[in-house]
Design an enzyme around this catalytic site. Sequence first.
Site, PDB file in Angstrom:
ATOM      1  N   ARG A 143       6.935   3.833  -2.106  1.00 17.67           N
ATOM      2  CA  ARG A 143       7.603   5.053  -1.616  1.00 17.67           C
ATOM      3  C   ARG A 143       8.979   5.325  -2.213  1.00 17.67           C
ATOM      4  O   ARG A 143       9.495   6.419  -2.085  1.00 17.67           O
ATOM      5  CB  ARG A 143       7.725   4.993  -0.086  1.00 17.67           C
ATOM      6  CG  ARG A 143       6.458   5.427   0.612  1.00 17.67           C
ATOM      7  CD  ARG A 143       6.510   5.097   2.073  1.00 17.67           C
ATOM      8  NE  ARG A 143       6.665   3.660   2.244  1.00 17.67           N
ATOM      9  CZ  ARG A 143       6.555   3.016   3.397  1.00 17.67           C
ATOM     10  NH1 ARG A 143       6.319   3.687   4.491  1.00 17.67           N
ATOM     11  NH2 ARG A 143       6.699   1.710   3.472  1.00 17.67           N
TER      12      ARG A 143
ATOM     13  N   ARG B 252       5.805  -4.656  -4.703  1.00 17.85           N
ATOM     14  CA  ARG B 252       5.857  -3.264  -4.222  1.00 17.85           C
ATOM     15  C   ARG B 252       6.527  -2.341  -5.247  1.00 17.85           C
ATOM     16  O   ARG B 252       7.245  -1.418  -4.877  1.00 17.85           O
ATOM     17  CB  ARG B 252       6.601  -3.150  -2.883  1.00 17.85           C
ATOM     18  CG  ARG B 252       5.867  -3.720  -1.701  1.00 17.85           C
ATOM     19  CD  ARG B 252       4.787  -2.765  -1.232  1.00 17.85           C
ATOM     20  NE  ARG B 252       3.982  -3.356  -0.188  1.00 17.85           N
ATOM     21  CZ  ARG B 252       4.241  -3.217   1.119  1.00 17.85           C
ATOM     22  NH1 ARG B 252       5.244  -2.515   1.521  1.00 17.85           N
ATOM     23  NH2 ARG B 252       3.460  -3.789   1.999  1.00 17.85           N
TER      24      ARG B 252
ATOM     25  N   TYR C 283      -2.830 -10.782  10.770  1.00 21.33           N
ATOM     26  CA  TYR C 283      -3.159  -9.368  11.023  1.00 21.33           C
ATOM     27  C   TYR C 283      -4.460  -9.245  11.806  1.00 21.33           C
ATOM     28  O   TYR C 283      -4.574  -8.425  12.721  1.00 21.33           O
ATOM     29  CB  TYR C 283      -3.253  -8.586   9.709  1.00 21.33           C
ATOM     30  CG  TYR C 283      -1.892  -8.292   9.117  1.00 21.33           C
ATOM     31  CD1 TYR C 283      -1.117  -7.249   9.607  1.00 21.33           C
ATOM     32  CD2 TYR C 283      -1.367  -9.072   8.102  1.00 21.33           C
ATOM     33  CE1 TYR C 283       0.141  -6.985   9.084  1.00 21.33           C
ATOM     34  CE2 TYR C 283      -0.103  -8.812   7.573  1.00 21.33           C
ATOM     35  CZ  TYR C 283       0.641  -7.775   8.069  1.00 21.33           C
ATOM     36  OH  TYR C 283       1.889  -7.526   7.555  1.00 21.33           O
TER      37      TYR C 283
ATOM     38  N   ARG D 194       0.816  10.559  -3.020  1.00 18.21           N
ATOM     39  CA  ARG D 194       0.326  10.135  -1.706  1.00 18.21           C
ATOM     40  C   ARG D 194       0.257  11.278  -0.688  1.00 18.21           C
ATOM     41  O   ARG D 194      -0.445  11.157   0.320  1.00 18.21           O
ATOM     42  CB  ARG D 194       1.245   9.037  -1.140  1.00 18.21           C
ATOM     43  CG  ARG D 194       0.931   7.604  -1.590  1.00 18.21           C
ATOM     44  CD  ARG D 194      -0.409   7.075  -1.097  1.00 18.21           C
ATOM     45  NE  ARG D 194      -0.629   7.333   0.321  1.00 18.21           N
ATOM     46  CZ  ARG D 194      -0.115   6.628   1.305  1.00 18.21           C
ATOM     47  NH1 ARG D 194       0.616   5.577   1.053  1.00 18.21           N
ATOM     48  NH2 ARG D 194      -0.356   6.926   2.564  1.00 18.21           N
TER      49      ARG D 194
ATOM     50  N   ASP E  30      -4.011  -3.359  -1.259  1.00 16.14           N
ATOM     51  CA  ASP E  30      -3.282  -3.973  -0.154  1.00 16.14           C
ATOM     52  C   ASP E  30      -3.962  -5.277   0.200  1.00 16.14           C
ATOM     53  O   ASP E  30      -5.169  -5.416  -0.027  1.00 16.14           O
ATOM     54  CB  ASP E  30      -3.243  -3.047   1.068  1.00 16.14           C
ATOM     55  CG  ASP E  30      -2.164  -3.483   2.046  1.00 16.14           C
ATOM     56  OD1 ASP E  30      -1.016  -3.038   1.895  1.00 16.14           O
ATOM     57  OD2 ASP E  30      -2.451  -4.319   2.927  1.00 16.14           O
TER      58      ASP E  30
HETATM   59  O1  CP3 Z   1       3.300  -4.644  -5.041  1.00 14.46           O
HETATM   60  C1  CP3 Z   1       2.732  -3.581  -5.337  1.00 14.46           C
HETATM   61  O2  CP3 Z   1       3.337  -2.613  -5.866  1.00 14.46           O
HETATM   62  C2  CP3 Z   1       1.221  -3.465  -5.185  1.00 14.46           C
HETATM   63  C3  CP3 Z   1       0.740  -2.908  -3.977  1.00 14.46           C
HETATM   64  C4  CP3 Z   1       0.822  -3.636  -2.657  1.00 14.46           C
HETATM   65  C5  CP3 Z   1       0.829  -2.957  -1.426  1.00 14.46           C
HETATM   66  N1  CP3 Z   1       0.752  -3.877  -0.432  1.00 14.46           N
HETATM   67  C6  CP3 Z   1       0.859  -1.491  -1.267  1.00 14.46           C
HETATM   68  C7  CP3 Z   1       1.316  -0.940   0.024  1.00 14.46           C
HETATM   69  C8  CP3 Z   1       0.810  -5.003  -2.381  1.00 14.46           C
HETATM   70  C9  CP3 Z   1       0.848  -6.187  -3.330  1.00 14.46           C
HETATM   71  C10 CP3 Z   1       0.769  -5.135  -0.956  1.00 14.46           C
HETATM   72  C11 CP3 Z   1       0.696  -6.437  -0.282  1.00 14.46           C
HETATM   73  C12 CP3 Z   1       0.911  -6.482   1.167  1.00 14.46           C
HETATM   74  N2  CP3 Z   1       0.471  -5.613   2.125  1.00 14.46           N
HETATM   75  C13 CP3 Z   1       1.552  -7.547   1.822  1.00 14.46           C
HETATM   76  C14 CP3 Z   1       2.116  -8.760   1.145  1.00 14.46           C
HETATM   77  C15 CP3 Z   1       3.448  -8.494   0.571  1.00 14.46           C
HETATM   78  C16 CP3 Z   1       4.501  -8.318   1.614  1.00 14.46           C
HETATM   79  O3  CP3 Z   1       5.083  -7.232   1.655  1.00 14.46           O
HETATM   80  O4  CP3 Z   1       4.749  -9.285   2.327  1.00 14.46           O
HETATM   81  C17 CP3 Z   1       1.523  -7.275   3.199  1.00 14.46           C
HETATM   82  C18 CP3 Z   1       2.091  -8.144   4.298  1.00 14.46           C
HETATM   83  C19 CP3 Z   1       0.822  -6.064   3.384  1.00 14.46           C
HETATM   84  C20 CP3 Z   1       0.479  -5.400   4.659  1.00 14.46           C
HETATM   85  C21 CP3 Z   1       1.053  -4.062   4.755  1.00 14.46           C
HETATM   86  N3  CP3 Z   1       0.655  -2.995   3.996  1.00 14.46           N
HETATM   87  C22 CP3 Z   1       2.080  -3.636   5.632  1.00 14.46           C
HETATM   88  C23 CP3 Z   1       2.798  -4.521   6.618  1.00 14.46           C
HETATM   89  C24 CP3 Z   1       2.279  -2.278   5.386  1.00 14.46           C
HETATM   90  C25 CP3 Z   1       3.179  -1.339   6.143  1.00 14.46           C
HETATM   91  C26 CP3 Z   1       4.609  -1.528   5.809  1.00 14.46           C
HETATM   92  C27 CP3 Z   1       5.058  -0.468   4.859  1.00 14.46           C
HETATM   93  O5  CP3 Z   1       5.789  -0.794   3.897  1.00 14.46           O
HETATM   94  O6  CP3 Z   1       4.719   0.697   5.099  1.00 14.46           O
HETATM   95  C28 CP3 Z   1       1.410  -1.894   4.334  1.00 14.46           C
HETATM   96  C29 CP3 Z   1       1.294  -0.564   3.711  1.00 14.46           C
HETATM   97  C30 CP3 Z   1       1.511  -0.513   2.226  1.00 14.46           C
HETATM   98  N4  CP3 Z   1       0.927  -1.338   1.289  1.00 14.46           N
HETATM   99  C31 CP3 Z   1       2.303   0.448   1.542  1.00 14.46           C
HETATM  100  C32 CP3 Z   1       2.166   0.188   0.166  1.00 14.46           C
HETATM  101  C33 CP3 Z   1       2.773   0.953  -0.983  1.00 14.46           C
HETATM  102  C34 CP3 Z   1       3.087   1.554   2.215  1.00 14.46           C
HETATM  103  C35 CP3 Z   1       2.181   2.634   2.656  1.00 14.46           C
HETATM  104  C36 CP3 Z   1       2.614   3.982   2.174  1.00 14.46           C
HETATM  105  O7  CP3 Z   1       3.042   4.134   1.011  1.00 14.46           O
HETATM  106  O8  CP3 Z   1       2.474   4.916   2.960  1.00 14.46           O
END
Ligand code: CP3
Length: 362
Positions: A46, A42, A169, A55, A91
Site C-alpha cells: 500500500r 512487503r 491464524y 487494488r 499471502d
Molecule cells: O512481501 C511482499 O511484498 C509479498 C507479499 C506478501 C503479502 N503478505 C501481501 C499482503 C507477503 C510475503 C505476505 C506475508 C504475510 N501475510 C505475513 C508474513 C509477513 C509478516 O508481515 O509478518 C503475514 C503475517 C501475513 C498475514 C496478513 N496478510 C496480515 C496480518 C494482513 C493484514 C495486515 C495488513 O498489512 O493489512 C495481510 C494482508 C496483506 N498481505 C496485505 C498485503 C500487501 C495488505 C492488504 C491490502 O493491500 O489491502
Amino acid sequence: MTQPQSPRPAAERPINPAVHDSAFLKALRGEPASHTPVWFMRQAGRYMPEYRALRAGRSMLDCIRTPELAAEITLQPIKAMPLDAAILFNDILTPLPTMGLDLDFVGGVGPQIANPVSTTADVDRLGVPSTAETMPYTAESIRLLVPELNARGIPLIGFVGAPFTLASYAIEGKGSRNYERTKRFMYAEPAAWERLMGKFEAILADYLTEQVKAGASAVQIFDSWVGALSIYDYRTFVKPATSRLIERVKKLGVPVIYFGTGTTHLLPDMASLGTNIVGADWRLPLDQAWDLLESGQGIQGNLDPLLLQAPWRELRHQTDRILGEAAGRPGHVFNVGHGILPETPQAMVHRLTDYVHEQTQR
Ligand code: CP3
C-alpha cells in the site's frame, strides 16, 4: 565458508545464468557478491501509489488468484526501484481456504476466518489437498513472471508461512497479540496440535515444491509470530514439524530463508534448522544476531521499518551502523526486520536501496 552441496533443483527449466550469478543468490549461497543485495518484505504494497490504484475495487484474494494481476503487482516495485529480488505477490494465508477455513481479508481490519479451529475434530476435518489442484494460480503467476525477471537478471522468491504462524491464524481466526487460544490448544491437546502441525508441514512442503518447479529461485518461510513462544515451547511443540518441513524444502535445491520477529531468544534454535539464511528483526545489532547463527550461515535484515519514516539523516546513520556491523561479510541480505509499513514514503525506499548499493560496491 562451507555450504552443504545442493541437490538437483526441482525446477522445470535450468536457472537463468544472470539470475544464478545475481548478488542476491550469491549472498544466499554465502559467496562474495558485487554489492550487498537489497529487497524488502512487503515491497509490493500500500505504500506504492500504483499498488493502491491496481487494488482499488479488487479484493486481496482476487488479486492473488488472478495470475496476470499477481504478476503485475509483483513487478511494480521491481520496475520502480533497483531491488535485487522480487517476491511473489501472495499471502501466507492463501492455503487456509483450500484446507476448509473460510478466510477473508477485511479492509482496515486484516485477515478474518469465519470458522477457526477450536476442537480436535476441527483439526481432523482440515483437508490437505494437492496444491497443484487447489492453487494452480500460484504456479501460473510464477510462470508469467520468470521470463520478465530473467530478462532483468532478478531472482524470484517463493514463500509460505511456517506451521506455527499459520496455526495461530487458523486457531485465533485473526491476528492476535498474545496467542491465547493457540497456546491453550497447544497445551491442552498436544496430540491434535501435532496432527495440525503435520498437516501444515505436508501442505507447505507440497506448495513450495510447486513454486520451485514453476521457477522460484529461492524460498522464504515466514514464522512471523513464533517469537511469542518460550525456547521450551518452541522446541517441544513447533521445532519438530518446522524442522521436517525445512528438511523437505532443502531437497528442492534452492536456497532457503527462515524468518521470524521477536526471536532474539530463539535465534540459535532457528539457526540449527540449517537454512542458508536466517532473518532477524531490529532488536539485536546485526553482528550480535549473526554470532548466534551456525558457521557459514548468512543473515537477512535488520532495519526497523519505522526508520523509513524517519528523517534521512537518521535512516542513513542507522543504515551505516548496520552495514558496519555486517562489515562486508558475504551472506548479508539487506532488508527490513519486518514488512514495510503502509505510511512509508516510496522515495525513502528508493533512496535507501540506492544508498546500500553505493556503500557496498565491491
Ligand atoms: O512481501 C511482499 O511484498 C509479498 C507479499 C506478501 C503479502 N503478505 C501481501 C499482503 C507477503 C510475503 C505476505 C506475508 C504475510 N501475510 C505475513 C508474513 C509477513 C509478516 O508481515 O509478518 C503475514 C503475517 C501475513 C498475514 C496478513 N496478510 C496480515 C496480518 C494482513 C493484514 C495486515 C495488513 O498489512 O493489512 C495481510 C494482508 C496483506 N498481505 C496485505 C498485503 C500487501 C495488505 C492488504 C491490502 O493491500 O489491502
